[in-house]
Design a protein around this motif. Structure first.
Motif, PDB file in Angstrom:
ATOM      1  N   VAL A   1      45.505  30.843  50.009  1.00  0.00           N
ATOM      2  CA  VAL A   1      45.725  31.942  49.064  1.00  0.00           C
ATOM      3  C   VAL A   1      46.921  31.651  48.166  1.00  0.00           C
ATOM      4  O   VAL A   1      46.866  31.847  46.946  1.00  0.00           O
ATOM      5  CB  VAL A   1      45.921  33.268  49.830  1.00  0.00           C
TER       6      VAL A   1
ATOM      7  N   LEU B   1      34.283  35.583  46.423  1.00  0.00           N
ATOM      8  CA  LEU B   1      35.285  36.017  45.452  1.00  0.00           C
ATOM      9  C   LEU B   1      35.425  34.902  44.420  1.00  0.00           C
ATOM     10  O   LEU B   1      35.569  33.738  44.796  1.00  0.00           O
ATOM     11  CB  LEU B   1      36.631  36.258  46.128  1.00  0.00           C
TER      12      LEU B   1
ATOM     13  N   VAL C   1      37.448  33.614  40.908  1.00  0.00           N
ATOM     14  CA  VAL C   1      38.598  33.780  40.020  1.00  0.00           C
ATOM     15  C   VAL C   1      38.289  33.099  38.692  1.00  0.00           C
ATOM     16  O   VAL C   1      37.792  31.969  38.660  1.00  0.00           O
ATOM     17  CB  VAL C   1      39.864  33.159  40.641  1.00  0.00           C
TER      18      VAL C   1
ATOM     19  N   LEU D   1      38.742  38.658  38.272  1.00  0.00           N
ATOM     20  CA  LEU D   1      38.204  38.387  39.598  1.00  0.00           C
ATOM     21  C   LEU D   1      36.903  39.167  39.757  1.00  0.00           C
ATOM     22  O   LEU D   1      36.817  40.336  39.355  1.00  0.00           O
ATOM     23  CB  LEU D   1      39.203  38.772  40.680  1.00  0.00           C
TER      24      LEU D   1
ATOM     25  N   LEU E   1      43.552  39.646  45.689  1.00  0.00           N
ATOM     26  CA  LEU E   1      43.045  38.463  46.361  1.00  0.00           C
ATOM     27  C   LEU E   1      43.462  38.431  47.828  1.00  0.00           C
ATOM     28  O   LEU E   1      42.646  38.145  48.723  1.00  0.00           O
ATOM     29  CB  LEU E   1      43.528  37.202  45.645  1.00  0.00           C
TER      30      LEU E   1
ATOM     31  N   GLU F   1      41.590  41.184  49.888  1.00  0.00           N
ATOM     32  CA  GLU F   1      40.172  40.878  50.071  1.00  0.00           C
ATOM     33  C   GLU F   1      39.964  39.794  51.126  1.00  0.00           C
ATOM     34  O   GLU F   1      39.124  39.918  52.009  1.00  0.00           O
ATOM     35  CB  GLU F   1      39.541  40.442  48.742  1.00  0.00           C
TER      36      GLU F   1
END
Length: 273
Positions: A113, A217, A219, A230, A249, A252
């Motif tokens: 992340v 997800l 980006v 996103l 982010l 999630e």
């Protein structure tokens, strides 16, 4: 005595047979877990349930229809599950069919992340277009195969270098799988929704498209404005500030991971909203 010994060996053979079948089924479930095949299996279960109910209530026409579906379903299963069957055969050929599956831990998740956030912030400030899709429950093996497979440890430097303009891998999407950069220059399906703003380009349409068919997800960094967006579950969150993007982010990915660990023994039967 010989007869008794024969009976004991027969029972032992039956137990071993059952255990082996159970283990093979277990490994097959591990292979298809996290892929689109799970949804198809749910559909098969519904068909069997309808067949049982129709037989119980004497619904002859409906029962006949379900019987035809079941009769010719074997050929349909081979066609529908072709990617999963091919992947299973490839793993069997590489000797990985019986290998232990691994799941990412929180430390690796946090590093991934942070790498995505750092790379996204760098590219947004310099208006470098980027498209990064993060696999979650639904497998993205079919889309990984359309790109250049890397299988590399994720880092912000690697992500930035991939999307530098005029480099071989910059055109397309990066797919992150189990906290690794699985592939770059991947093709994602474009959304055909008529409600998408005309201001959005191919990257945003691809991000929406993949979010409509998987739970990933994705980006997006716009090369025109440097804005960060996103997508998830067919929804587009546009023009996110750095802190908003980081919070969204992180929540999630980490909340999904904790939920998955808490309910790993159950199938999620909740429909898509």
């Amino acid at each position: 005595m010989p007869f008794a010994d024969f009976t004991i060996w027969k029972y032992l053979a039956s137990i071993v047979d059952i255990l082996l079948v159970w283990y093979v089924i277990y490994k097959l479930i591990n292979i298809i877990r996290g892929t689109k095949a799970v949804q198809l299996l749910k559909g098969i279960f519904v068909i069997l349930l309808v067949k049982v109910v129709s037989d119980f209530f004497g619904l002859a026409t409906l029962s006949w229809m379900m019987q035809q579906v079941i009769t010719y379903g074997f050929l349909a299963i081979i066609i529908i599950f072709q990617p999963e069957l091919r992947r299973a055969l490839e793993q069997l050929g590489r000797g990985k069919f019986f290998s232990r599956s691994s799941s990412p831990d929180d430390d690796d998740q946090e590093k991934a992340v942070q790498a995505i956030i750092k790379a996204t912030d760098y590219m947004a400030k310099r208006r470098i277009g980027a498209l990064i899709s993060i696999e979650r429950e639904t497998g993205m093996g079919d889309y990984i195969e359309t790109g250049i497979q890397l299988n590399s440890m994720i880092s912000s430097e690697l992500l930035i270098n991939i999307f530098i303009p005029n480099t071989p891998l910059h055109d397309g999407a990066v797919i992150i799988q189990r906290n690794n950069v699985a592939a770059a220059a991947c093709y994602l399906p474009l959304s055909e929704s008529p409600f998408i703003s005309k201001e959005l380009g191919t990257r945003h349409r691809a991000a929406l498209g993949i979010s409509e068919v998987t739970d990933s997800l994705t980006v997006v960094v716009s090369e025109e404005t440097g804005s960060i967006s996103l997508t998830k579950n067919g929804e587009l969150h546009r023009d996110l500030k750095a802190e908003e993007f980081k919070e969204l982010l992180t929540n999630e990915l980490f909340l999904t991971n904790k939920t998955k660990q808490a309910s790993s023994a159950r199938w999620n039967w909740r429909g898509k909203k």
